[in-house]
Design a protein around this motif. Structure first.
Motif, PDB file in Angstrom:
ATOM      1  N   GLY A   1       9.721  -6.054   3.527  1.00 54.37           N
ATOM      2  CA  GLY A   1      10.416  -6.635   2.612  1.00 54.37           C
ATOM      3  C   GLY A   1      10.664  -8.574   2.834  1.00 54.37           C
ATOM      4  N   LEU A   2      10.814  -8.792   4.437  1.00 56.48           N
ATOM      5  CA  LEU A   2      10.701 -10.236   4.207  1.00 56.48           C
ATOM      6  C   LEU A   2       9.804 -10.029   4.464  1.00 56.48           C
ATOM      7  N   GLY A   3       8.155  -9.871   4.362  1.00 59.48           N
ATOM      8  CA  GLY A   3       7.164 -10.577   4.999  1.00 59.48           C
ATOM      9  C   GLY A   3       6.959 -10.527   6.530  1.00 59.48           C
ATOM     10  N   ASN A   4       7.395  -9.951   7.304  1.00 61.48           N
ATOM     11  CA  ASN A   4       6.892  -9.060   8.804  1.00 61.48           C
ATOM     12  C   ASN A   4       7.307 -10.975   9.298  1.00 61.48           C
ATOM     13  N   PRO A   5       8.115 -11.722   8.866  1.00 63.10           N
ATOM     14  CA  PRO A   5       8.637 -12.721   9.807  1.00 63.10           C
ATOM     15  C   PRO A   5       8.316 -12.796  11.280  1.00 63.10           C
ATOM     16  N   ALA A   6       7.796 -14.301  12.372  1.00 61.07           N
ATOM     17  CA  ALA A   6       7.406 -14.352  13.258  1.00 61.07           C
ATOM     18  C   ALA A   6       9.006 -14.154  14.066  1.00 61.07           C
TER      19      ALA A   6
ATOM     20  N   ILE B   1      15.488  -5.210  -8.640  1.00 63.19           N
ATOM     21  CA  ILE B   1      15.597  -3.730  -8.916  1.00 63.19           C
ATOM     22  C   ILE B   1      14.354  -3.208  -9.559  1.00 63.19           C
ATOM     23  N   MET B   2      13.700  -3.248 -10.886  1.00 60.19           N
ATOM     24  CA  MET B   2      12.954  -3.413 -11.591  1.00 60.19           C
ATOM     25  C   MET B   2      11.240  -2.949 -10.536  1.00 60.19           C
ATOM     26  N   ASP B   3      11.220  -4.161  -9.916  1.00 63.69           N
ATOM     27  CA  ASP B   3       9.981  -3.818  -9.098  1.00 63.69           C
ATOM     28  C   ASP B   3       9.983  -2.627  -7.859  1.00 63.69           C
ATOM     29  N   ARG B   4      11.386  -2.595  -7.223  1.00 65.14           N
ATOM     30  CA  ARG B   4      10.980  -1.861  -6.238  1.00 65.14           C
ATOM     31  C   ARG B   4      11.067  -0.428  -6.741  1.00 65.14           C
ATOM     32  N   GLN B   5      11.360  -0.110  -7.884  1.00 66.44           N
ATOM     33  CA  GLN B   5      11.651   1.064  -8.367  1.00 66.44           C
ATOM     34  C   GLN B   5      10.281   1.025  -8.603  1.00 66.44           C
ATOM     35  N   ALA B   6       9.172   0.644  -9.157  1.00 67.74           N
ATOM     36  CA  ALA B   6       8.143   0.359  -9.896  1.00 67.74           C
ATOM     37  C   ALA B   6       7.318   1.090  -8.491  1.00 67.74           C
ATOM     38  N   LYS B   7       7.169   0.332  -7.610  1.00 62.86           N
ATOM     39  CA  LYS B   7       6.128   0.498  -6.041  1.00 62.86           C
ATOM     40  C   LYS B   7       6.879   2.023  -5.188  1.00 62.86           C
TER      41      LYS B   7
END
Length: 326
Positions: free
Chosen positions: A47-52, A318-324
């Protein structure tokens, strides 16, 4: 001098843990996310873009050895792990003691994320400063005050701590364990929702990304340790207004039902945590509002995202997460 080069965040996948990690990474701080479940930690990292700069470590926050191992080389341990309301009286102190034992062995700093319950009832309608008398009248308030005494106890001679106190909060990472979390999740999904407590009394809420900025700012300042710090929100807002803004953002308007003591007691037959909220309902009728004067004197301006923007961003997230997940 930058005191923050490496940090470990306990309770990494919770609402506050996640935003603290995001803020630390934004500031270039090497960060260890500590939690019980590797799948949840992996999801957090994705969710954070797998940061280094992020390392994932699993362990038990009740085990001082696990915390000790995870916090090797860390300048600060952020203790944002929490326990459910119905387990607070038995688990809050043992968890805190394990964290402080590890910190003491490492000779490191600890930032504990906590709430406003130890303040007890408000004395008047003035904003509450950090030196407000602590006279908790609830079971949870008393346990939290015991936690504070343990945390600042002289027995931890090699560790330094500070406590940040947040009012109710909301934001994209606030999960259903928060008062507003489940309400906003339901509104975003276009389902009927519950609102805990009185919907007409305006109360203080802090937007979690704002809280993270303040928490990390304090953590990096030597002079902040050994004290309590209030983390105020962007003013007060009523439940009715929150619901209006959330419906506007979601484009959906299913009913939202306020739930008081009777409803919570009934729900408590199925969900033990609901029954435990009853004693905290006083805060929905006589809300405490935190003063940010002390923070301002040390660190300057308080970040305060307006409710219109914060609620809109939360609902969209939240809507983005629910859609995914569909």
């Amino acid at each position: 001098m930058n005191m923050l080069n490496k940090a470990v965040v306990l309770g990494a996948t919770g609402g506050t843990g996640t935003v603290i990690i995001a803020e630390l990474l934004k500031r270039g701080v090497e960060t260890v996310a500590f939690g019980r479940s590797m799948p949840k930690l992996t999801q957090l990292a994705a969710g954070l873009g797998n940061p280094a700069g992020l390392t994932l470590k699993t362990g038990d926050v009740f085990n001082a050895d696990d915390v000790f191992k995870a916090a090797q080389g860390a300048d600060v341990i952020f203790h944002s792990a929490s326990v459910p309301y119905h387990e607070m009286s038995t688990k809050l102190l043992p968890m805190g003691i394990a964290v402080m034992e590890a910190a003491n062995r490492l000779g490191t700093r600890v930032v504990a994320v906590d709430g406003i319950y130890p303040y007890g009832r408000r004395v008047d309608e003035q904003p509450v400063h950090e030196d407000h008398p602590k006279n908790p009248h609830t079971k949870k308030g008393k346990v939290k005050l015991e936690f504070e005494r343990m945390f600042f106890s002289p027995r931890w001679s090699k560790a330094k701590g500070l406590i940040v106190r947040l009012p109710d909060y909301y934001g994209p990472t606030a999960n259903e364990a928060s008062y507003l979390g489940s309400t906003l999740e339901a509104i975003a999904a276009g389902k009927p929702a519950m609102f805990i407590g009185n919907m007409t009394v305006a109360r203080e809420y802090v937007y979690l990304p704002d809280a993270a900025v303040m928490i990390v700012e304090l953590a990096g300042r030597e002079e902040a340790y050994g004290q309590n710090w209030n983390i105020p929100g962007a003013g007060v807002i009523s439940g009715k207004e929150i619901v209006r803004l959330a419906r506007e953002a979601s484009g959906k308007s299913k009913p939202v039902i306020p739930v008081g003591a009777a409803g919570l007691s009934l729900l408590g037959l199925f969900l033990p945590v609901m029954k435990e909220i009853v004693e905290m309902l006083y805060l929905t009728k006589e809300p405490l509002v935190l003063s940010g004067d002390k923070y301002k004197q040390l660190a300057g301006k308080i970040p305060a995202t307006p409710f219109e923007q914060g609620i809109r961003d939360t609902i969209r997230s939240i809507m983005d997460r629910q859609a995914k997940s569909l």
